[in-house]
Scaffold this motif. Structure first.
Motif, mmCIF file in Angstrom:
data_model
loop_
_atom_site.group_PDB
_atom_site.id
_atom_site.type_symbol
_atom_site.label_atom_id
_atom_site.label_comp_id
_atom_site.label_asym_id
_atom_site.label_seq_id
_atom_site.Cartn_x
_atom_site.Cartn_y
_atom_site.Cartn_z
ATOM 1 N N ALA A 1 0.829 -1.208 0.000
ATOM 2 C CA ALA A 1 0.000 0.000 0.000
ATOM 3 C C ALA A 1 0.864 1.259 0.000
ATOM 4 O O ALA A 1 0.547 2.236 -0.690
ATOM 5 N N LEU A 2 1.949 1.240 0.730
ATOM 6 C CA LEU A 2 2.856 2.387 0.767
ATOM 7 C C LEU A 2 3.473 2.626 -0.610
ATOM 8 O O LEU A 2 3.557 3.767 -1.073
ATOM 9 N N GLY A 3 3.890 1.569 -1.267
ATOM 10 C CA GLY A 3 4.463 1.706 -2.601
ATOM 11 C C GLY A 3 3.461 2.242 -3.609
ATOM 12 O O GLY A 3 3.791 3.100 -4.427
ATOM 13 N N VAL A 4 2.235 1.762 -3.549
ATOM 14 C CA VAL A 4 1.189 2.246 -4.455
ATOM 15 C C VAL A 4 0.879 3.707 -4.160
ATOM 16 O O VAL A 4 0.695 4.511 -5.085
ATOM 17 N N ALA A 5 0.843 4.075 -2.900
ATOM 18 C CA ALA A 5 0.558 5.458 -2.519
ATOM 19 C C ALA A 5 1.632 6.410 -3.047
ATOM 20 O O ALA A 5 1.342 7.570 -3.356
ATOM 21 N N GLN A 6 2.851 5.922 -3.173
ATOM 22 C CA GLN A 6 3.951 6.752 -3.667
ATOM 23 C C GLN A 6 4.090 6.692 -5.188
ATOM 24 O O GLN A 6 4.952 7.333 -5.762
ATOM 25 N N GLY A 7 3.276 5.897 -5.844
ATOM 26 C CA GLY A 7 3.315 5.807 -7.292
ATOM 27 C C GLY A 7 4.435 4.917 -7.815
ATOM 28 O O GLY A 7 4.869 5.063 -8.949
ATOM 29 N N GLN A 8 4.893 3.991 -7.027
ATOM 30 C CA GLN A 8 6.012 3.145 -7.412
ATOM 31 C C GLN A 8 5.632 1.998 -8.340
ATOM 32 O O GLN A 8 6.503 1.392 -8.945
#
Length: 44
Positions: free
Chosen positions: A18-25
């Motif tokens: 979720a953190l990676g998706v939130a950062q656009g990774q």
């Protein structure tokens, strides 16, 4: 204690995803994966 390890690992993995998706990774990871695949088959 051992019965909680898989649940904790799953929650940690979900949080990091979720953190990676939130950062656009996700776009960066997909782009790199495409480049690696194309190099592997000799196209790119």
């Amino acid at each position: 204690m051992k019965k909680y390890v898989p649940a904790v690992a799953l929650l940690l993995a979900a949080a990091l995803l979720a953190l990676g998706v939130a950062q656009g990774q996700e776009r960066l990871v997909m782009t790199k994966a495409i480049h690696v695949c194309l190099e592997c088959i000799g196209v790119g």
